[in-house]
Design an enzyme around this catalytic site. Structure first.
Site, PDB file in Angstrom:
ATOM      1  N   THR A 150      32.899  54.460  -7.566  1.00  0.00           N
ATOM      2  CA  THR A 150      34.343  54.416  -7.291  1.00  0.00           C
ATOM      3  C   THR A 150      34.736  55.332  -6.129  1.00  0.00           C
ATOM      4  O   THR A 150      33.999  56.259  -5.817  1.00  0.00           O
ATOM      5  CB  THR A 150      35.019  54.905  -8.594  1.00  0.00           C
ATOM      6  OG1 THR A 150      34.800  53.919  -9.575  1.00  0.00           O
ATOM      7  CG2 THR A 150      36.482  55.167  -8.462  1.00  0.00           C
ATOM      8  N   ARG A 178      38.198  44.194 -18.882  1.00  0.00           N
ATOM      9  CA  ARG A 178      38.228  45.649 -19.114  1.00  0.00           C
ATOM     10  C   ARG A 178      38.955  46.363 -17.967  1.00  0.00           C
ATOM     11  O   ARG A 178      38.709  46.106 -16.803  1.00  0.00           O
ATOM     12  CB  ARG A 178      36.802  46.153 -19.221  1.00  0.00           C
ATOM     13  CG  ARG A 178      36.662  47.677 -19.416  1.00  0.00           C
ATOM     14  CD  ARG A 178      36.355  48.384 -18.121  1.00  0.00           C
ATOM     15  NE  ARG A 178      36.043  49.797 -18.326  1.00  0.00           N
ATOM     16  CZ  ARG A 178      35.953  50.672 -17.325  1.00  0.00           C
ATOM     17  NH1 ARG A 178      36.132  50.300 -16.090  1.00  0.00           N
ATOM     18  NH2 ARG A 178      35.681  51.928 -17.570  1.00  0.00           N
ATOM     19  N   GLY A 180      39.715  50.246 -16.539  1.00  0.00           N
ATOM     20  CA  GLY A 180      39.251  51.625 -16.697  1.00  0.00           C
ATOM     21  C   GLY A 180      40.371  52.623 -16.511  1.00  0.00           C
ATOM     22  O   GLY A 180      41.556  52.298 -16.616  1.00  0.00           O
ATOM     23  N   ASP A 181      39.982  53.846 -16.231  1.00  0.00           N
ATOM     24  CA  ASP A 181      40.961  54.929 -16.047  1.00  0.00           C
ATOM     25  C   ASP A 181      41.671  54.851 -14.702  1.00  0.00           C
ATOM     26  O   ASP A 181      42.790  55.360 -14.557  1.00  0.00           O
ATOM     27  CB  ASP A 181      40.235  56.280 -16.100  1.00  0.00           C
ATOM     28  CG  ASP A 181      39.213  56.385 -14.967  1.00  0.00           C
ATOM     29  OD1 ASP A 181      38.285  55.556 -14.939  1.00  0.00           O
ATOM     30  OD2 ASP A 181      39.373  57.254 -14.096  1.00  0.00           O
ATOM     31  N   THR A 201      36.722  60.380 -11.290  1.00  0.00           N
ATOM     32  CA  THR A 201      35.714  59.313 -11.239  1.00  0.00           C
ATOM     33  C   THR A 201      34.713  59.545 -12.362  1.00  0.00           C
ATOM     34  O   THR A 201      34.481  60.692 -12.750  1.00  0.00           O
ATOM     35  CB  THR A 201      34.996  59.277  -9.883  1.00  0.00           C
ATOM     36  OG1 THR A 201      33.830  58.436  -9.988  1.00  0.00           O
ATOM     37  CG2 THR A 201      34.543  60.651  -9.405  1.00  0.00           C
ATOM     38  N   GLY A 202      34.154  58.473 -12.880  1.00  0.00           N
ATOM     39  CA  GLY A 202      33.198  58.596 -13.972  1.00  0.00           C
ATOM     40  C   GLY A 202      33.480  57.530 -15.017  1.00  0.00           C
ATOM     41  O   GLY A 202      34.114  56.515 -14.711  1.00  0.00           O
ATOM     42  N   GLY A 204      35.316  55.597 -17.349  1.00  0.00           N
ATOM     43  CA  GLY A 204      36.765  55.484 -17.492  1.00  0.00           C
ATOM     44  C   GLY A 204      37.265  55.689 -18.904  1.00  0.00           C
ATOM     45  O   GLY A 204      38.347  56.237 -19.119  1.00  0.00           O
TER      46      GLY A 204
HETATM   47  N1  ASP Z   1      36.192  55.470 -13.400  1.00  0.00           N
HETATM   48  C1  ASP Z   1      35.742  54.165 -13.056  1.00  0.00           C
HETATM   49  C2  ASP Z   1      35.952  53.244 -14.225  1.00  0.00           C
HETATM   50  O1  ASP Z   1      35.606  53.593 -15.327  1.00  0.00           O
HETATM   51  C3  ASP Z   1      34.303  54.097 -12.640  1.00  0.00           C
HETATM   52  C4  ASP Z   1      33.822  55.177 -11.687  1.00  0.00           C
HETATM   53  O2  ASP Z   1      34.520  56.148 -11.429  1.00  0.00           O
HETATM   54  O3  ASP Z   1      32.696  55.035 -11.159  1.00  0.00           O
HETATM   55  O4  ASP Z   1      36.439  52.150 -14.032  1.00  0.00           O
END
Ligand code: ASP
Length: 280
Positions: A150, A178, A180-181, A201-202, A204
């Site tokens: 991301t 789905r 995400g965050d 990021t990470g 979600g």
């Molecule tokens: N946060 C993003 C999600 O979960 C993914 C990412 O940050 O790599 O959609």
């Protein structure tokens, strides 16, 4: 007031062969945003411009290059927020938008709403003149086999306003539908002029449960730097058992970043220079 901008290219891993180009593209993103700030443009302009560069690159999991879901399609989310009035624009589950972040900004500025999803968001973006493409053309060839990262940006402009922008293809092989965050304020990003801005990021699901960026921004004050807050919030995030990281800018224009993944490429304005690194 110092002009500040920091971007990230996702908490996770990047192929070693891509590290140099990843850092170079993050630098390009900062340069694009900095050009707006130097001409008196807003933090909003800067974060949107920076994220567009990252969306256009196949190296990142956003825009062209987004990961594929379980149906083999890209389904993207994006959000932009400004710190003066707390205005927000977001899109979720879009398949046909080349630059979801610009669609998010238009949702903020040209609709009475904050968040549009799927076909409704695409129809709105098309009416506003954005590039709308076939869903298949969003899939970069390497994405059929790999996951990716991301992108996001936070900035402080000369007028003292902060903003955040975030854009993602989400998680590789996620269930269709789905979200995400990333497009959720307080989770993927948050901005408040009196305090600062943060972008996460990470995974979600854990970021949205922990309200990571809302927490981080509320922890900011003149006495504690963006870096100290980024470091302090990660152990709290660890309680939610998530992998990820965040970038931050505070009211004084200091930037900070932290992550618990092997890598999280970042680039930021450092005086007259643009610095970039793959991890902290
Ligand atoms: N946060 C993003 C999600 O979960 C993914 C990412 O940050 O790599 O959609």
């Amino acid at each position: 007031m110092p002009l500040s901008l920091i971007v990230h290219g996702g908490a996770g891993t990047h192929r070693p062969a891509d590290h140099l180009s990843v850092m170079e593209t993050c630098r390009d993103a900062v340069a694009a945003g900095r050009a707006y700030l130097q001409q008196g443009g807003s933090a909003l302009d800067a974060v949107e411009a920076a994220v567009r560069i990252l969306e256009d690159s196949p190296l990142f999991n956003a825009g062209y290059g987004s990961v594929i879901n379980a149906d083999g399609m890209c389904e993207m989310d994006a959000m932009i927020m400004e710190g003066e009035r707390g205005m927000i624009g977001a899109v979720g589950g879009v398949k046909r938008l080349r630059n979801p972040i610009t669609a998010a900004r238009l949702v903020m500025e040209r609709t009475p709403h904050h968040f549009l999803i799927a076909e409704g968001a695409e129809r709105f973006a098309e009416r506003e003149g954005l590039i709308v493409v076939s869903p298949e053309s969003m899939i970069a060839p390497h994405r059929l086999s790999e996951s990716g990262d991301t992108v996001g940006a936070v900035a402080l402009d000369g007028a003292g306003h902060v903003a955040v922008a975030v854009s993602t293809g989400g998680l590789h092989h996620k269930m269709p539908g789905r979200i995400g965050d990333s497009p959720i304020p307080g989770a993927g990003g948050y901005a408040e002029d009196f305090l600062g801005a943060a972008c996460a990021t990470g995974v979600g699901e854990t970021i949205m449960r922990s309200m990571l960026t809302f927490r981080a921004v509320q922890m900011m004050s003149a006495q504690i730097s963006a870096q100290a807050v980024a470091d302090a919030v990660m152990p709290i995030y660890a309680r939610f058992e998530g992998d990820g990281g965040l970038i931050m800018v505070d009211k004084q224009g200091r930037v900070g970043f932290a992550h618990n993944t092997p890598l999280m490429p970042v680039a930021w304005i450092d005086g007259d220079e643009i610095k970039a690194q793959m991890s902290r």
